[in-house]
Motif scaffolding. Structure first.
Motif, PDB file in Angstrom:
ATOM      1  N   LYS A   1      -7.615   8.077  -4.419  1.00  0.00           N
ATOM      2  CA  LYS A   1      -7.182   8.017  -3.006  1.00  0.00           C
ATOM      3  C   LYS A   1      -5.694   7.651  -2.972  1.00  0.00           C
ATOM      4  O   LYS A   1      -4.853   8.485  -3.191  1.00  0.00           O
TER       5      LYS A   1
ATOM      6  N   PHE B   1     -19.317   0.974   0.834  1.00  0.00           N
ATOM      7  CA  PHE B   1     -19.276   2.423   0.633  1.00  0.00           C
ATOM      8  C   PHE B   1     -20.539   2.836  -0.127  1.00  0.00           C
ATOM      9  O   PHE B   1     -21.161   2.005  -0.773  1.00  0.00           O
TER      10      PHE B   1
ATOM     11  N   GLU C   1     -16.887  -0.259 -10.331  1.00  0.00           N
ATOM     12  CA  GLU C   1     -17.965  -0.957  -9.602  1.00  0.00           C
ATOM     13  C   GLU C   1     -19.132  -1.264 -10.544  1.00  0.00           C
ATOM     14  O   GLU C   1     -19.663  -2.369 -10.559  1.00  0.00           O
TER      15      GLU C   1
ATOM     16  N   ASN D   1     -13.934   2.513   4.830  1.00  0.00           N
ATOM     17  CA  ASN D   1     -14.231   3.950   4.829  1.00  0.00           C
ATOM     18  C   ASN D   1     -15.494   4.291   5.626  1.00  0.00           C
ATOM     19  O   ASN D   1     -15.452   5.087   6.554  1.00  0.00           O
TER      20      ASN D   1
HETATM   21  C1  LIG Z   1     -14.267   2.703  -0.114  1.00  0.00           C
HETATM   22  C2  LIG Z   1     -14.624   3.390  -1.400  1.00  0.00           C
HETATM   23  N1  LIG Z   1     -15.076   2.678  -2.429  1.00  0.00           N
HETATM   24  C3  LIG Z   1     -15.404   3.252  -3.606  1.00  0.00           C
HETATM   25  C4  LIG Z   1     -15.294   4.605  -3.796  1.00  0.00           C
HETATM   26  C5  LIG Z   1     -15.714   5.213  -5.130  1.00  0.00           C
HETATM   27  O1  LIG Z   1     -14.636   5.776  -5.795  1.00  0.00           O
HETATM   28  P1  LIG Z   1     -14.844   7.041  -6.797  1.00  0.00           P
HETATM   29  O2  LIG Z   1     -15.201   8.213  -5.963  1.00  0.00           O
HETATM   30  O3  LIG Z   1     -13.497   7.183  -7.466  1.00  0.00           O
HETATM   31  O4  LIG Z   1     -15.900   6.696  -7.773  1.00  0.00           O
HETATM   32  C6  LIG Z   1     -14.847   5.406  -2.726  1.00  0.00           C
HETATM   33  C7  LIG Z   1     -14.755   6.876  -2.904  1.00  0.00           C
HETATM   34  O5  LIG Z   1     -14.762   7.651  -1.990  1.00  0.00           O
HETATM   35  C8  LIG Z   1     -14.493   4.777  -1.500  1.00  0.00           C
HETATM   36  O6  LIG Z   1     -14.038   5.484  -0.457  1.00  0.00           O
END
Ligand SMILES: Cc1ncc(COP(=O)(O)O)c(C=O)c1O
Length: 457
Positions: A257, A123, A103, A185
């Motif tokens: 995930k 998120f 991101e 999420n």
């Molecule tokens: C929808 C969504 N996007 C981005 C992320 C970010 O991923 P990371 O925790 O691997 O940095 C998450 C993590 O929970 C997520 O659920």
């Protein structure tokens, strides 16, 4: 047979420590009523996140033994790239240490002050990384997606009219990309339909705006499409996933995930210029483009996990165990986001604790009560995580919903663990009127939920 069983046997076990209520009361006090600040050892059932907490398979562990730790052009990288391309279909694959690194690189290059990025629901890390560039992150989920009790098969869908209105009100040149999070999420783990992704893609193409998917739970979203959307029942989950990605210009992915990995992520794009800039930035902060901050063995675990997650026996069991928790809570009167999502059950704390106003964080109070009662760790997704401050008055602006997420780690807990979770929740629900709200005593300038401290109000 109507019983859907775990499609695996357990070969290695990890002991968990049983604590007493008095111990937990003390530990919660020391942690400033923030379950993120507890030691994992003091948690009995850890439903804080499904991210990085999966049990890996024997094939993943075996693949890790073949990890090639060469700095550049390792065999692990080529296996990883081939597995990602096989499913995602994008031309450029850029490995990162986790989703938020993907991101940061993507938004760091494409977003600037004054820009606006729409998403069904951002998120927390997505929102924070966009806002860090000075751009604004705007949620445009359908109205049903903000109503916990309303049933809708695809509550994660983008509100197409709201999206069109946003683009025309701010102007196409201020929208560097459109995002869709599959599954949604922060909006209850709810899926997005293929029809909706197609329609958003049409809008994006008409305005020449790139469409990106936040693909963390792409397999769960694809399985929801298979089960719920007309015309997909006979397709394989991989075929559905491939079609889903075919409408996008790229994606960000947390492999923690739906890749069953304990660490990892990647960024994909079809744009060669953007890929070049992303790789330059990657070298600066993550690592060389054939490992991106990951060990070769992690790349191999992801390569295998991405294929395993598409197995339907696994997905059938995954959905059955999440639904089991949701249905038992719901029939005991505990208000949850309906229908249950793929990876988690979201408790509607606003409705359950209607005597605690959003300014006193009902979700946080419920998360603490679950720990106190039974050593269960969930996470608040409400005004602690997403609340804002009015820049003029400093008054708190509450989040749209006050939820507590119980995220289920993949292939980790058995049905009796889940039965225990139901029992604890039903007990907390019975005592709900005795729960008290909280006040913040410390907060960081962004992503405050990770480190904030509270006292009882
Ligand atoms: C929808 C969504 N996007 C981005 C992320 C970010 O991923 P990371 O925790 O691997 O940095 C998450 C993590 O929970 C997520 O659920």
């Amino acid at each position: 047979m109507k019983t859907i069983i775990e499609p695996f046997r357990i070969k290695t076990v990890e002991p968990i420590r049983i604590t007493t209520r008095d111990e937990r009361a003390k530990l919660l006090q020391e942690a400033g009523h923030n379950v993120f600040l507890l030691n994992a050892e003091d948690v009995l059932i850890d439903l804080l996140t499904d991210s990085g907490t999966s049990a890996m398979s024997q094939n993943q562990w075996a693949a890790m033994m073949q990890g090639d730790e060469s700095y550049a052009g390792s065999r692990s990288w080529y296996r990883f790239e081939a597995s990602v391309k096989d499913i995602f279909g994008f031309e450029h694959v850029i490995p990162t240490h986790q989703g938020r690194a993907a991101e940061r690189i993507l938004f760091g290059i494409t977003c600037k002050e004054g820009d606006v990025v729409p998403n069904n629901t951002h998120f927390d890390t997505t929102r924070a990384n966009i806002e860090y560039t000075g751009a604004q992150a705007v949620d445009v989920v359908i109205p049903e997606g903000r109503e916990p009790a309303t049933f809708h098969p695809f509550k994660g869908n983008v509100d197409l009219e709201a999206l069109e209105n946003l683009i025309s009100s701010v102007g196409r040149e201020r929208v560097p990309m459109i995002l869709i999070t599959v599954t949604n999420n922060s909006g209850g783990g709810q899926p997005v339909s293929m029809e909706n992704v197609r329609a958003v893609s049409k809008i994006a193409r008409a305005h020449k705006i790139p469409l990106y998917l936040d693909a963390c739970r792409f397999a769960e979203n694809s399985y929801f499409i298979k089960l719920r959307e007309k015309g997909f029942a006979a397709k394989s989950v991989k075929e559905i996933a491939r079609e889903l990605f075919s409408y996008a210009d790229g994606c960000t992915m947390s492999a923690k995930k739906d890749a069953f990995a304990n660490i990892g992520g990647f960024l994909c794009t079809n744009d060669p210029d953007l890929a070049r800039q992303e790789k330059d930035l990657l070298i600066l902060t993550e690592g060389y483009p054939t490992y991106g901050g990951l060990a070769g063995r992690d790349l191999d675990a992801i390569a295998v996990g991405l294929q395993e997650v598409l197995e339907e026996d696994y997905l059938r069991y995954r959905f059955a165990s999440t639904r089991y928790l949701g249905e038992h809570l719901s029939s005991a009167g505990v208000p949850i986001v309906q229908p249950p999502g793929g990876h988690a059950i979201y408790i509607d704390a606003k409705s359950m604790l209607d005597h605690i106003p959003p300014s006193r964080f009902p979700g946080q109070a419920l998360a603490c009560a679950l720990y106190l009662e039974g050593g269960i760790r969930g996470v608040e997704i409400g005004s602690v995580m997403f609340g804002k401050k009015d820049p003029d008055t400093g008054a708190g602006i509450p989040a749209a919903m006050e939820l507590v997420r119980l995220a289920i780690p993949r292939r980790v807990y058995t049905q009796s663990h889940i039965d225990y979770v139901v029992e604890v929740l039903v007990e907390v629900h019975r005592k709900r009127e005795s729960l008290r709200g909280l006040e913040i005593t410390y907060e960081a300038p962004f992503l405050r939920h990770f480190t904030a401290r509270f006292k009882e109000a």
